[in-house]
Design an enzyme around this catalytic site. Structure first.
Site, PDB file in Angstrom:
ATOM      1  N   ALA A  61      -6.169  -0.884   7.623  1.00  0.00           N
ATOM      2  CA  ALA A  61      -6.371  -1.743   6.449  1.00  0.00           C
ATOM      3  C   ALA A  61      -5.332  -1.383   5.391  1.00  0.00           C
ATOM      4  O   ALA A  61      -4.852  -0.253   5.351  1.00  0.00           O
ATOM      5  CB  ALA A  61      -7.771  -1.520   5.900  1.00  0.00           C
ATOM      6  N   GLY A 102      -8.199   0.590  10.707  1.00  0.00           N
ATOM      7  CA  GLY A 102      -8.444  -0.806  11.055  1.00  0.00           C
ATOM      8  C   GLY A 102      -7.566  -1.285  12.198  1.00  0.00           C
ATOM      9  O   GLY A 102      -7.948  -2.204  12.936  1.00  0.00           O
ATOM     10  N   GLU A 105      -9.391  -0.291  15.174  1.00  0.00           N
ATOM     11  CA  GLU A 105     -10.613  -1.114  15.235  1.00  0.00           C
ATOM     12  C   GLU A 105     -10.297  -2.517  15.751  1.00  0.00           C
ATOM     13  O   GLU A 105     -11.048  -3.098  16.531  1.00  0.00           O
ATOM     14  CB  GLU A 105     -11.259  -1.180  13.847  1.00  0.00           C
ATOM     15  CG  GLU A 105     -11.827   0.168  13.426  1.00  0.00           C
ATOM     16  CD  GLU A 105     -12.356   0.171  12.006  1.00  0.00           C
ATOM     17  OE1 GLU A 105     -11.561  -0.100  11.073  1.00  0.00           O
ATOM     18  OE2 GLU A 105     -13.557   0.433  11.823  1.00  0.00           O
ATOM     19  N   GLU A 125      -9.974   7.298   8.392  1.00  0.00           N
ATOM     20  CA  GLU A 125     -10.614   6.868   7.153  1.00  0.00           C
ATOM     21  C   GLU A 125     -11.253   8.009   6.380  1.00  0.00           C
ATOM     22  O   GLU A 125     -11.213   8.031   5.144  1.00  0.00           O
ATOM     23  CB  GLU A 125     -11.659   5.786   7.442  1.00  0.00           C
ATOM     24  CG  GLU A 125     -11.083   4.427   7.792  1.00  0.00           C
ATOM     25  CD  GLU A 125     -10.761   4.242   9.262  1.00  0.00           C
ATOM     26  OE1 GLU A 125     -10.662   5.255   9.997  1.00  0.00           O
ATOM     27  OE2 GLU A 125     -10.596   3.081   9.690  1.00  0.00           O
TER      28      GLU A 125
HETATM   29  C1  3H9 Z   1      -8.903   1.413   7.038  1.00  0.00           C
HETATM   30  O1  3H9 Z   1      -8.267   1.056   7.987  1.00  0.00           O
HETATM   31  C2  3H9 Z   1     -10.271   0.886   6.697  1.00  0.00           C
HETATM   32  C3  3H9 Z   1     -10.928   0.149   7.815  1.00  0.00           C
HETATM   33  O2  3H9 Z   1     -11.617   1.016   8.639  1.00  0.00           O
HETATM   34  C4  3H9 Z   1     -11.948  -0.827   7.323  1.00  0.00           C
HETATM   35  C5  3H9 Z   1     -11.470  -1.956   6.505  1.00  0.00           C
HETATM   36  C6  3H9 Z   1     -12.554  -2.926   6.176  1.00  0.00           C
HETATM   37  N1  3H9 Z   1      -2.030   0.776   3.740  1.00  0.00           N
HETATM   38  O3  3H9 Z   1       3.244   7.925   5.655  1.00  0.00           O
HETATM   39  P1  3H9 Z   1       4.551   7.185   5.560  1.00  0.00           P
HETATM   40  C7  3H9 Z   1       2.590   3.021   3.502  1.00  0.00           C
HETATM   41  S1  3H9 Z   1      -8.280   2.527   5.925  1.00  0.00           S
HETATM   42  C8  3H9 Z   1      -1.033   0.603   2.859  1.00  0.00           C
HETATM   43  O4  3H9 Z   1       5.576   7.742   4.660  1.00  0.00           O
HETATM   44  P2  3H9 Z   1       5.039   7.765   8.333  1.00  0.00           P
HETATM   45  C9  3H9 Z   1       2.842   4.309   2.735  1.00  0.00           C
HETATM   46  O5  3H9 Z   1       2.228   4.291   1.474  1.00  0.00           O
HETATM   47  C10 3H9 Z   1      -6.657   2.863   6.495  1.00  0.00           C
HETATM   48  N2  3H9 Z   1       0.128   1.300   2.904  1.00  0.00           N
HETATM   49  O6  3H9 Z   1       5.184   6.924   7.002  1.00  0.00           O
HETATM   50  C11 3H9 Z   1       4.344   4.303   2.671  1.00  0.00           C
HETATM   51  O7  3H9 Z   1       4.734   3.402   1.651  1.00  0.00           O
HETATM   52  P3  3H9 Z   1       6.066   3.635   0.823  1.00  0.00           P
HETATM   53  C12 3H9 Z   1      -6.664   3.830   7.587  1.00  0.00           C
HETATM   54  C13 3H9 Z   1       0.275   2.190   3.875  1.00  0.00           C
HETATM   55  O8  3H9 Z   1       5.863   7.053   9.321  1.00  0.00           O
HETATM   56  C14 3H9 Z   1       4.760   3.695   4.008  1.00  0.00           C
HETATM   57  O9  3H9 Z   1       3.608   3.009   4.474  1.00  0.00           O
HETATM   58  N3  3H9 Z   1      -5.289   4.193   7.898  1.00  0.00           N
HETATM   59  C15 3H9 Z   1      -0.724   2.420   4.821  1.00  0.00           C
HETATM   60  O10 3H9 Z   1       5.280   9.197   8.053  1.00  0.00           O
HETATM   61  C16 3H9 Z   1       5.187   4.709   5.013  1.00  0.00           C
HETATM   62  O11 3H9 Z   1       4.190   5.702   5.132  1.00  0.00           O
HETATM   63  C17 3H9 Z   1      -4.724   5.292   7.420  1.00  0.00           C
HETATM   64  O12 3H9 Z   1      -5.343   6.065   6.724  1.00  0.00           O
HETATM   65  C18 3H9 Z   1      -1.918   1.673   4.734  1.00  0.00           C
HETATM   66  N4  3H9 Z   1      -2.926   1.824   5.619  1.00  0.00           N
HETATM   67  O13 3H9 Z   1       3.506   7.655   8.747  1.00  0.00           O
HETATM   68  C19 3H9 Z   1      -3.304   5.511   7.823  1.00  0.00           C
HETATM   69  N5  3H9 Z   1      -0.298   3.380   5.672  1.00  0.00           N
HETATM   70  O14 3H9 Z   1       7.174   3.604   1.832  1.00  0.00           O
HETATM   71  C20 3H9 Z   1      -2.559   6.140   6.697  1.00  0.00           C
HETATM   72  C21 3H9 Z   1       0.941   3.706   5.274  1.00  0.00           C
HETATM   73  O15 3H9 Z   1       6.051   2.547  -0.163  1.00  0.00           O
HETATM   74  N6  3H9 Z   1      -1.148   6.205   6.998  1.00  0.00           N
HETATM   75  N7  3H9 Z   1       1.292   3.007   4.187  1.00  0.00           N
HETATM   76  O16 3H9 Z   1       5.882   5.007   0.214  1.00  0.00           O
HETATM   77  C22 3H9 Z   1      -0.591   7.200   7.676  1.00  0.00           C
HETATM   78  O17 3H9 Z   1      -1.237   8.127   8.108  1.00  0.00           O
HETATM   79  C23 3H9 Z   1       0.898   7.152   7.833  1.00  0.00           C
HETATM   80  O18 3H9 Z   1       1.406   6.351   6.805  1.00  0.00           O
HETATM   81  C24 3H9 Z   1       1.399   6.578   9.166  1.00  0.00           C
HETATM   82  C25 3H9 Z   1       2.941   6.439   9.097  1.00  0.00           C
HETATM   83  C26 3H9 Z   1       1.031   7.577  10.283  1.00  0.00           C
HETATM   84  C27 3H9 Z   1       0.792   5.232   9.452  1.00  0.00           C
END
Ligand code: 3H9
Length: 699
Positions: A61, A102, A105, A125
């Site tokens: 998400a 998400g 999911e 999450e």
């Molecule tokens: C969810 O899914 C809720 C659902 O269960 C239910 C919904 C109803 N959203 O970490 P990086 C951005 S909750 C928005 O440096 P990497 C991040 O801010 C979500 N932005 O890269 C950054 O922006 P910027 C559950 C996001 O390659 C850019 O992407 N998911 C999101 O080292 C690059 O990020 C998580 O908790 C997001 N979801 O790692 C995953 N994710 O360039 C959280 C990333 O402007 N994310 N951004 O600074 C991560 O763990 C890592 O970002 C990921 C990539 C492994 C994906």
């Protein structure tokens, strides 16, 4: 376009295309549903492939949408997943790189899943203070089994796709196939195959959760997370939601999961964790240093000083595979430093954190030397010598003579003026502060101090390097103490004033530890050594004669009570025991000091203790922002979360102030300013301005 739609010989391919990580924001969700409808309505299409462009299948998400109306707007993620799951034409998720939250999911809603090896699969999450809110707590246990799923949900840790593909039978595993070659082609072929088969196609929601003793396991899980969950509500809610599905079936479980999600998103703990997530990433962005600024190559590092700090700093680079030349002035100091590094690695081997053969490989990356000439090929030289300007001057003049042109010259100073240090060289543009925190091989924080002439590419290089050595780097301008220590000084000042006014060390520590700090100011000072603060204060008395301080800490130091290392400080210590025992002698000394200075002692409540300590940080933080020493409030929070033990679930001092409300912070500061010792409070104009506008530091 957030989603691309293409057709390939009877197969529709819906490709999430929402960089950077294909977050499932409103436009992406709407795009998937539109693609699904188009595919349903096209008689030539027999199957659908769902995949992601770029560096992720989907990171989940869109966290930036949380708490905004967009998150709730249809199609919600639940609707998207339902659409996929109920599709008469089979949907094949083709997963690569990252499928998280998400994203996973969504994939669980598909009828079939293929994955490339090496993809990171997670429901992270919980790390954001929430729980999977689009069926993750219901479908994952049905896909991979109760134990493995609960483990993933409660820890949020990523698991590699290949590990999940081999989980039990193909039917009970997460992936139908692990694709070594071209994932896109394999997905098309797979889709054609299942598209030709008669439905209905399998739905994860229809599988059963088989476990010989589900209730017992869930109770075991609850007990295991109790410690972890102390200040965070999410981990236990994750277990509750999984349990609801086990006991009451899929639909009821899903409804309960949704209820928990909505409640958790609004908690201050979740807000704090999301703030820290974005704060960490925002810290690496410097407003006037564009992301594409070219960086200098750092292939070899020099570290000057093999003491505790220098050794710890060297270990950071070695751990990242960067060779280090370690310089000392005397052979025995060098030997001692190397022995300490080896001892640290040996401890890691004992704990099973490091393989024995890796120890030797790491030690082999160190070249010890007594000669500055051996630093002439280094791309970065970090100085960690005695904290005195004269000593730094000698080092930097010498470095200026020997370092190769373009080498970055960094000082690990914690208080000295980086501009003056830079001026000892003819290349101030190459000089920067790299303030590591002790123990430097463990602490996450790195303050990168930007001198007035530090070149942009030097900053960009150091920030990139920080990521490589796994530090949270925050840029600070030049001022006394930079961000962290400048703020902590006001906090300690208040702690000491409160002793004069009526509190005792154990009460102050207890109150702030209850608030969530890892250690109160007096236990901390006993650990670090009270003589360190004493030396700094002596300097302060000369530099800022107009500033008022409590002298109680000086009185303590005059008795030689420097802390744990001398067997006594603010507290008493027993040999071989780090427990802090309240000291009758010290408490009497404190009471006597109040009397000598004519202060009538009064009862100070825990609330006042917490407010005066935390708002002292906030007030100084606001000044640091106004002066441009920090470029954003979240930078200050990252310093406090990663370097000073500020409770993560409160998100750092500036976010905490926002949560309390700046209007309330201002009123409290004005109240304390009117008390005796109130002169220490000079309300930061920024607090009053933001409060008047009804705003906070973070908007
Ligand atoms: C969810 O899914 C809720 C659902 O269960 C239910 C919904 C109803 N959203 O970490 P990086 C951005 S909750 C928005 O440096 P990497 C991040 O801010 C979500 N932005 O890269 C950054 O922006 P910027 C559950 C996001 O390659 C850019 O992407 N998911 C999101 O080292 C690059 O990020 C998580 O908790 C997001 N979801 O790692 C995953 N994710 O360039 C959280 C990333 O402007 N994310 N951004 O600074 C991560 O763990 C890592 O970002 C990921 C990539 C492994 C994906």
């Amino acid at each position: 376009m957030a989603v691309d739609y293409t057709t390939h010989d009877g197969v529709a391919v819906i490709t999430l295309n929402n960089p950077p990580v294909n977050g499932l924001g409103l436009a992406t969700r709407a795009g998937i549903v539109a693609g699904m409808e188009r595919a349903q309505n096209d008689p030539a299409i027999t199957a659908i492939v769902l995949t992601g462009a770029g560096k992720a299948f989907s990171g989940g998400a869109d966290i930036t949408e949380f708490n905004s109306p967009k998150a709730m707007q249809e199609p919600t993620l639940a609707t998207v997943i339902k659409t996929v799951e109920n599709s008469a034409k089979p949907v094949v998720a083709a997963i690569h790189s990252v499928a998280m939250g998400g994203g996973l999911e969504l994939a669980l809603g598909a009828h079939y899943r293929l994955a490339a090896p090496g993809a990171q699969i997670a429901l992270p999450e919980v790390k954001l203070g929430i729980l999977p809110g689009a069926g993750g707590t219901q479908r994952l246990p049905r896909a991979i089994g109760l134990e493995a799923a609960l483990n993933m949900i409660v820890t949020g840790a990523p698991v590699l796709s290949e590990k999940l593909a081999h989980h039990g039978l193909a039917q009970s595993g997460l992936f139908d196939e692990l694709v070594e070659g071209d994932l896109g082609q394999a997905a098309l072929a797979f889709a054609r195959k299942v598209g030709a088969q008669q439905g209905p196609h399998p739905k994860v929601r229809e599988r059963k959760i088989e476990h010989p003793n589900a209730e017992g396991f869930i109770q075991f899980a609850r007990n295991s997370v109790a410690g972890l969950a102390k200040n965070f509500p999410a981990p236990l809610k994750c277990i509750d939601a999984v349990e609801a599905g086990v006991k009451n079936g899929f639909d009821k479980g899903l409804a309960f999961e949704r209820e928990c999600f909505v409640a958790l998103v609004q908690t201050p703990e979740s807000r704090a964790l999301r703030h820290a997530f974005f704060g960490e990433r925002a810290a690496s962005k410097i407003p006037d240093v564009p992301a594409d600024t070219p960086v200098r190559e750092i292939a070899r590092v020099g570290v000057i000083g093999a003491g505790t700090m220098g050794g710890g700093i060297a270990m950071n680079f070695i751990n990242a595979g960067i060779p280090v030349t370690l310089l000392e002035t005397k052979q025995e100091a060098l030997d001692r430093g190397l022995a300490t590094i080896r001892k640290n690695y040996e401890a890691n081997v004992k704990k099973g954190k490091l393989k024995p053969e890796a120890l030797e490989a790491r030690m082999a990356l160190i070249t010890p030397t007594l000669s500055y000439d051996d630093l002439k090929n280094a791309d970065l030289i970090v100085e960690a010598v005695f904290e005195e300007l004269g000593v730094k001057e000698q080092v930097f003049r010498r470095l200026d003579e020997i370092a190769r042109p373009g080498a970055i010259l960094a000082s690990n100073t914690s208080t000295l003026d980086v501009n003056r240090i830079a001026a000892f060289t003819k290349r101030p543009q190459d000089v920067v502060g790299m303030h590591f925190f002790s123990p430097a091989n463990v602490m996450k924080l790195l303050e990168v101090v930007r001198g007035k002439e530090t070149a942009k590419d030097v900053l960009a290089t150091v920030m990139k390097l920080a990521k490589k050595i796994k530090k949270t780097a925050v840029v600070s301008g030049v001022c006394d103490g930079f961000i962290g220590n400048r703020m902590i000084e006001q906090y300690i000042r208040q702690a000491l004033f409160m002793l004069d006014e009526g509190a005792l060390p154990a009460q102050v520590d207890r109150a702030i530890e209850k608030f969530g700090f890892a250690m109160g100011p007096f236990r901390m000072s006993d650990l670090a050594g009270n003589d360190i603060g004493w030396a700094i204060r002596k300097r302060r008395y000369q530099e800022y004669p107009e500033m008022q301080y409590s002298k109680i800490a000086d009185r303590l130091c005059e008795t030689g009570r420097f802390g744990q290392k001398t067997g006594g400080g603010w507290y008493d210590y027993k040999a071989g025991d780090r427990t802090a025992y309240p000291s009758k002698r010290v408490d009497e000394m404190i009471v006597a000091y109040s009397k000598d200075t004519g202060i009538a002692r009064r009862k100070i409540g825990d609330e006042e203790i917490v407010e005066r300590l935390v708002f002292a940080l906030v007030n100084e933080g606001a000044k640091i922002l106004e002066e441009g020493i920090a470029s954003k409030a979240s930078d200050i929070d990252m310093v406090y979360l990663t370097g000073y033990g500020f409770p993560l679930y409160r998100g750092g001092p500036m976010l905490y102030a926002d949560t309390v409300g700046l209007y309330n912070v201002e009123r409290a500061i004005r109240r304390y300013a009117a008390q005796p010792n109130g002169h220490a409070w000079q309300l930061a104009p920024g607090i009053a301005e933001l409060a008047a506008q009804g705003r906070g530091f973070n908007g």
